[in-house]
Design a protein around this motif. Structure first.
Motif, PDB file in Angstrom:
ATOM      1  N   VAL A  98       0.659  -1.298   0.011  1.00 15.98           N
ATOM      2  CA  VAL A  98       0.034   0.339   0.030  1.00 15.98           C
ATOM      3  C   VAL A  98       1.319   1.066  -0.461  1.00 15.98           C
ATOM      4  CG1 VAL A  98      -1.743   1.506   1.126  1.00 15.98           C
ATOM      5  CG2 VAL A  98      -2.006  -0.834   0.657  1.00 15.98           C
ATOM      6  N   GLY A  99       1.938   1.510   0.888  1.00 18.06           N
ATOM      7  CA  GLY A  99       2.840   2.314   0.849  1.00 18.06           C
ATOM      8  C   GLY A  99       3.659   2.585  -0.797  1.00 18.06           C
ATOM      9  N   GLU A 100       4.253   1.233  -1.361  1.00 14.61           N
ATOM     10  CA  GLU A 100       4.256   1.871  -2.565  1.00 14.61           C
ATOM     11  C   GLU A 100       3.833   1.998  -3.330  1.00 14.61           C
ATOM     12  OE1 GLU A 100       7.003  -0.913  -5.970  1.00 14.61           O
ATOM     13  OE2 GLU A 100       6.474  -2.194  -4.462  1.00 14.61           O
ATOM     14  N   GLY A 101       2.730   1.491  -3.064  1.00 19.90           N
ATOM     15  CA  GLY A 101       0.997   1.719  -4.361  1.00 19.90           C
ATOM     16  C   GLY A 101       0.961   3.439  -4.176  1.00 19.90           C
ATOM     17  N   LEU A 144      -8.172  -3.165   8.180  1.00 22.76           N
ATOM     18  CA  LEU A 144      -7.882  -1.694   8.167  1.00 22.76           C
ATOM     19  C   LEU A 144      -6.794  -0.926   6.856  1.00 22.76           C
ATOM     20  CD1 LEU A 144      -7.315   0.481  10.667  1.00 22.76           C
ATOM     21  CD2 LEU A 144      -5.539  -0.628  10.992  1.00 22.76           C
ATOM     22  N   VAL A 145      -5.916  -2.292   6.392  1.00 26.13           N
ATOM     23  CA  VAL A 145      -5.716  -2.258   5.088  1.00 26.13           C
ATOM     24  C   VAL A 145      -6.614  -1.841   3.340  1.00 26.13           C
ATOM     25  CG1 VAL A 145      -4.161  -2.963   3.012  1.00 26.13           C
ATOM     26  CG2 VAL A 145      -3.098  -3.604   5.795  1.00 26.13           C
ATOM     27  N   LEU A 146      -7.536  -2.760   3.964  1.00 24.43           N
ATOM     28  CA  LEU A 146      -8.417  -2.198   3.170  1.00 24.43           C
ATOM     29  C   LEU A 146      -9.336  -0.845   2.642  1.00 24.43           C
ATOM     30  CD1 LEU A 146     -10.657  -5.565   3.871  1.00 24.43           C
ATOM     31  CD2 LEU A 146      -8.653  -4.951   1.249  1.00 24.43           C
ATOM     32  N   ALA A 147      -9.260  -0.751   4.054  1.00 20.29           N
ATOM     33  CA  ALA A 147      -9.952   0.666   4.746  1.00 20.29           C
ATOM     34  C   ALA A 147      -8.410   2.134   3.995  1.00 20.29           C
ATOM     35  CB  ALA A 147      -9.838   1.427   5.955  1.00 20.29           C
ATOM     36  N   ASP A 148      -7.018   1.869   4.357  1.00 20.95           N
ATOM     37  CA  ASP A 148      -6.634   2.489   3.530  1.00 20.95           C
ATOM     38  C   ASP A 148      -6.923   2.413   2.325  1.00 20.95           C
ATOM     39  OD1 ASP A 148      -5.420   3.084   6.122  1.00 20.95           O
ATOM     40  OD2 ASP A 148      -4.009   2.421   5.921  1.00 20.95           O
ATOM     41  N   ILE A 149      -6.637   1.489   1.387  1.00 19.08           N
ATOM     42  CA  ILE A 149      -6.328   1.376  -0.136  1.00 19.08           C
ATOM     43  C   ILE A 149      -7.799   2.677  -0.568  1.00 19.08           C
ATOM     44  CG2 ILE A 149      -7.437  -0.272  -2.274  1.00 19.08           C
ATOM     45  CD1 ILE A 149      -5.644  -1.995  -0.289  1.00 19.08           C
ATOM     46  N   ALA A 150      -8.746   2.104   0.057  1.00 17.72           N
ATOM     47  CA  ALA A 150     -10.032   3.145   0.116  1.00 17.72           C
ATOM     48  C   ALA A 150      -9.832   4.299   0.248  1.00 17.72           C
ATOM     49  CB  ALA A 150     -11.505   2.245   0.587  1.00 17.72           C
ATOM     50  N   ALA A 151      -9.507   4.784   0.953  1.00 16.51           N
ATOM     51  CA  ALA A 151      -9.154   6.156   1.331  1.00 16.51           C
ATOM     52  C   ALA A 151      -7.880   6.727   0.163  1.00 16.51           C
ATOM     53  CB  ALA A 151      -8.446   6.153   2.869  1.00 16.51           C
ATOM     54  N   LEU A 152      -7.070   5.603  -0.755  1.00 12.77           N
ATOM     55  CA  LEU A 152      -6.264   6.229  -1.355  1.00 12.77           C
ATOM     56  C   LEU A 152      -7.264   6.423  -2.647  1.00 12.77           C
ATOM     57  CD1 LEU A 152      -3.232   4.094  -0.903  1.00 12.77           C
ATOM     58  CD2 LEU A 152      -3.332   7.152  -0.263  1.00 12.77           C
TER      59      LEU A 152
END
Length: 1004
Positions: A870-873, A904-912
């Motif tokens: 996620v950070g790299e993306g 939590l990771v899915l939420a970060d992806i959704a936020a991006l």
């Protein structure tokens, strides 16, 4: 097995009988079963079990019964299992012999009348694990070809050893067709009853069935009276008996018989009811019943004959009258009698006047002294101690209490040993000095100093009894009582002129451990007091013992070079004057300290050596400690597979030794390792096992803390905050070791940051940094630094840098520079920290994220890999030229997070990306075509299963689904099981993630 209620009719209990039958059917399929049957005294537990056994097919099943025995409040060790094994041995000697071959001497420890080959009697000390495993092996063999039903009655009277053995059998499902049923009186188990912790632990085990036997209603009482009275009862009789019995089956039966046999007699008092039949018997029969009441629930005919003092013909005639009225019933073996119900025995015993009670108990003691064969050999000293005590012969009661304590220690029964020692302490000042100086010898604790005794003493003195009692109470889990006994010892020494310093120091060291275990302090002042007492004295085993505990304290509270130096001194001292146990404890502490920063692995190698040596010597304390620490150290090194293996080894060993709290800690450690490898469902299961096993506030706090983190990464920060608060309350504030403090701080920072409480998270981080928690242990310091850097990167992206953010980032960099990073897993987190710091400074570098992701991928840690992707993306999204690559990183992270349930990771992806289906949404804004979403039918589900999955994805429980779709709970459960199987999902969370990923609409 004969019915304990004689000719009484079996009424109702269809549900309870069906539950037992279902357990038997499951056991016949090879799934061993455990059932706890609870109910108040007289409610019909025994009658229920009797009816269940009566319905078994004798060609396919065999049942063995053992009763727990209570005599004056003391239970005898292993009595019900002794009865069970004797019964099985008589009926299937070849199978029992084959299962115990080579271990006959060990089995004779619990069944002393076995024929043991010459020289085979096993006299090894501290070998409960072998005995427990041997009994399990015998039961498994007997259950390999038939249904074996083991029934333990009256568990409320069980001794601690029986409870530990039963818990050992319950905790690990056994191979074969084995069904264990245990009954107990619910009304006996008051708040401080010793059975209560056992029941609490069993309540948390999902595979232990519970059958609650309640009181009868009016309809059932009417049916029971119909059978007892030979016809429907008169309404007035039914009303009176129903009201007075309150639905208790035994009281209904007693009241009915009084009504039938003594029409017109009032039913004013329960004792009158219970004694009513006894009063109708000849005086000889009443005398026999009063004598029998002092033996316990069961008494052999030879013992009764020896004590009753009646001509044999008169005794037999008296017994005939008693058995005809069923005050006593004959046991199936024809050699013993049993009170038809324990309430009858209790009522008869309570009716004795004091002088009569003492006289009867004296006769028992004299008879047993004249002929020890009247009771099983393993029960002799316990019977004598009880009877001489009740006979008010203080001298003999003291002698036999000491002897019984030694026997209990030999049989791995610390709770019984503690009770006998406390009785000896109660009697100590009542006997002459010459009696106290000539008591039987007792095995003293390892390393306990031989100092300060009178020259004429051949046996233990009062301090010796207290020392052994402290250890026995400690081992049995009675920590509060152990502390009180230790306090008594210290106070008695302080009252003397010139207390023996070596023994005083020994007790202060034990007090330090108890204070820590009870969370009453950190125990350091107690260790310093012991050090002052030993100052100037020649080196001794007590010096070595103290130094080893001081090293261990330093390792837990102030780890570092100074602690390692203390540990080295402890090893040198222990090698010179210490016991084997002290030497191993010192080596364990040194290895624990050196392993944290030893890439070569010498410290871990020494931990393995200590474990092997301690287990070979049977040193319970060291076994528990090394098995607790080894997997924790291995996980910190990133050797996760080795940590899992070590944790499972430790769990098996600690379960055999009944070290429940250390076993719980190992379940937590195993949960951490399984979580790291992506086995989240298995990780959750281990936390459940830890919660079911944990005894101390400290371990329960560790469970809550870990659950807080597991809940957070699944996306529920509010529930995570609740778990973290529970953890803080359980761990308290008096003695929280750095490993706990750093974990609590890490989770609190992460939770507050995710809840948007950035100022609170910053305050917590700076406090932890000031206390040095960002420097040790490295395994928790680096994740804490990563969370702090992530928090400031998020804050910077939304509101820009400020003074508070700069202060946190400066502290993060300073702490990171001081860390001693030596293991690959720590280097991976170091790379992740570097990536987060670059983002916080608006210099997001995809190469840093890629490097971190590669490191975690090599280590097999999927959650951290998903975070890195996620950070790299995110970094790649900064440029239009790399947007396609960003989509690919998000897609990989999404698949990993979905399979884990890492919301939590899915939420970060959704936020991006602005969409819940993150990879699809990102792809739609790029030149790449959007991947098609499969229709619902492509999931391979039926229309009804699709409806159920939609509700599962919405977070509905099975009950909620049943109510929504108007179907039964069982049908819902079947649908959910089918869905998980078809989707290849290991949990409801994973199934919900698949539903989201495949585009199943979940909202109405």
């Amino acid at each position: 097995m004969e019915s304990a209620l004689g000719g009484s009719v079996f009424v109702g209990r269809a549900t309870e009988l069906a539950q037992l039958t279902q357990a038997a059917e499951a056991a016949e399929k090879g799934e061993s079963q455990a059932v706890l049957v609870r109910g108040e005294a007289g409610v019909g537990k025994t009658r229920l079990v009797d009816e269940f056994v009566r319905n078994l097919d004798p060609e396919r099943a065999v049942a063995a019964l053992g009763h727990c025995v209570e005599v004056g409040g003391d239970g005898f060790p292993f009595v019900p299992f002794t009865a069970v094994l004797r019964s099985l041995w008589r009926r299937m000697p070849d199978d029992v012999g084959a299962a115990s071959r080579g271990r006959e001497g060990l089995l004779a420890r619990i069944v002393p009348d076995l024929e043991v080959p010459e020289g085979a009697f096993d006299r090894r000390e501290d070998d409960a694990p072998r005995l427990f495993e041997l009994i399990a092996r015998i039961l498994e063999r007997l259950a390999s070809r038939r249904l074996l039903v083991v029934i333990i009655e009256d568990l409320h009277w069980a001794d601690a050893s029986t409870r530990h053995l039963l818990e050992y059998l319950f905790r690990t499902p056994r191979a074969g067709q084995l069904l264990i049923i245990a009954t107990y009186r619910s009304d006996e188990v008051h708040r401080t009853h010793p059975l209560r912790p056992f029941l609490a632990e069993m309540d948390r085990l999902r595979w232990v069935r519970r059958v609650n036997v309640g009181r009868f209603g009016r309809v059932e009482v009417a049916k029971q009276l119909d059978g007892l009275l030979g016809g429907p009862p008169e309404p007035t009789v039914l009303n009176e008996i129903f009201l007075r019995s309150d639905g208790n089956a035994f009281f209904v039966e007693e009241l009915a018989r009084v009504h039938r046999e003594r029409s017109g007699v009032g039913l004013d008092d329960l004792r009158d009811v219970l004694l009513a039949r006894l009063e109708t018997l000849p005086e000889t029969s009443q005398r026999i019943a009063r004598v029998a009441s002092q033996s316990g629930l069961v008494i052999s005919y030879p013992l009764l004959r020896a004590v009753a003092g009646l001509p044999e013909d008169e005794l037999i005639d008296g017994l005939r009258a008693i058995t005809l009225t069923q005050v006593l019933v004959a046991e199936p073996d024809g050699t013993r009698y049993r009170f038809r119900h324990s309430l009858v025995r209790e009522a008869i015993s309570d009716s004795l006047v004091p002088g009569e009670r003492a006289r009867i108990n004296r006769r028992y003691a004299e008879a047993l002294e004249a002929d020890a064969s009247l009771v099983p050999a393993d029960e002799l000293t316990g019977h004598l101690a009880q009877h001489w005590y009740a006979a008010q012969d203080d001298v003999k009661a003291l002698r036999m209490s000491v002897a019984a304590a030694d026997a209990a220690g030999h049989r791995y029964a610390p709770a019984e040993q503690q009770r006998m020692l406390e009785r000896a302490l109660e009697l100590w000042d009542r006997v002459p000095e010459d009696v106290r100086t000539s008591l039987p010898t007792l095995r003293l604790p390892d390393g306990y100093p031989d100092e300060g005794r009178t020259a004429v003493s051949t046996g233990p003195d009062r301090l010796d009894l207290l020392a052994i009692a402290v250890g026995a109470a400690w081992c049995s889990g009675s920590l509060d009582r152990a502390l009180q006994l230790n306090r008594d010892a210290l106070e008695s020494m302080s009252a003397e002129h010139g207390p023996p310093p070596l023994r005083a120091a020994w007790f202060w060291v034990r007090r330090s451990q108890l204070v820590q275990d009870l969370n009453l302090g950190d125990g350091w002042n107690e260790l310093r007091t012991a050090e002052d007492l030993l100052r100037g004295l020649p080196s001794s085993s007590v010096h070595a013992d103290l130094l080893s505990y001081m090293a261990d304290w330093s390792a837990q509270h102030r780890p570092g070079p100074e602690s390692l130096a203390i540990a080295e001194r402890a090893v040198v001292c222990a090698n010179g004057v210490g016991t084997n146990e002290t030497r191993l404890r010192a080596r364990l502490t040194r290895a624990l300290l050196s392993a944290e920063s030893d890439p070569v692995g010498a410290g871990v190698a020494e931990l393995y050596e200590v474990r092997q040596r301690a287990e070979a010597l049977g040193m319970a304390e060291i076994i528990g400690r090394v098995n607790q620490y080894l997997p924790w150290v291995l996980e910190g090194m990133g050797r996760t597979d080795d940590a899992i293996t070590a944790a499972r080894h430790g769990i098996a060993v600690c379960r055999a030794l009944d070290m429940a709290d250390i076993e719980a800690w190992l379940h937590v450690t195993l949960s951490v390792s399984l979580f790291a490898t992506g086995q989240w469902s298995e990780s959750d299961a281990e936390l459940d096992r830890a919660a079911a096993t944990a005894r101390s506030h400290r371990t329960r706090g560790a469970v809550a803390a870990r659950r807080a983190y597991a809940t957070l990464v699944r996306g529920d920060a509010e529930r995570a905050a609740g778990q973290a608060a529970i953890a803080r309350d359980l761990l308290g504030a008096r003695d929280v070791e750095p490993q706990f403090l750093s974990a609590l701080s890490l989770y609190r920072i992460a939770i507050d940051a995710r809840r948007g409480r950035v100022d609170a998270a910053r305050e917590e981080f700076l406090r932890a940094d000031a206390e040095g928690l960002t420097r040790w242990p490295v395994r928790q310091a680096l994740p804490m630094l990563c969370v702090a850097a992530w928090m400031e990167a998020e804050a910077s992206s939304s509101s820009g840098p400020d003074v508070r953010s700069a202060k946190v980032l400066a502290a993060v960099r300073q702490a990171a520079a001081e860390l001693n990073v030596v293991f690959p897993v720590s280097r991976a987190f170091e790379k992740l920290l570097g990536a987060e710091l670059s983002r916080a400074e608006d210099a997001d570098d995809p190469q840093r994220w890629a490097s971190a992701g590669a490191a975690f991928a090599t280590l097999g840690r999927p959650y951290e890999l998903a975070v890195s992707l996620v950070g790299e993306g995110r970094a790649l999204l900064r440029s239009e030229e790399t947007r396609d690559a960003a989509v690919e990183r998000f897609a990989r992270a999404y698949d990993i997070a979905s399979s884990l349930g890492a919301n939590l990771v899915l939420a970060d992806i959704a936020a991006l990306t602005g969409e819940s289906a993150a990879p699809v949404a990102v792809a739609a804004t790029s030149p790449a075509p959007s991947p098609p979403r499969p229709p619902d039918g492509d999931l391979g589900l039926t229309p009804r299963e699709t409806e159920v999955l939609r509700l599962v994805a919405r977070g509905c429980s099975n009950r909620g689904i049943s109510q929504e779709l108007h179907i039964s709970l069982k049908t819902t459960s079947n649908h959910v099981s089918n869905i998980l199987a078809k989707l290849g999902a290991s949990s409801r969370t994973e199934a919900a993630a698949i539903a989201h990923r495949r585009g199943l609409p979940v909202s109405d």
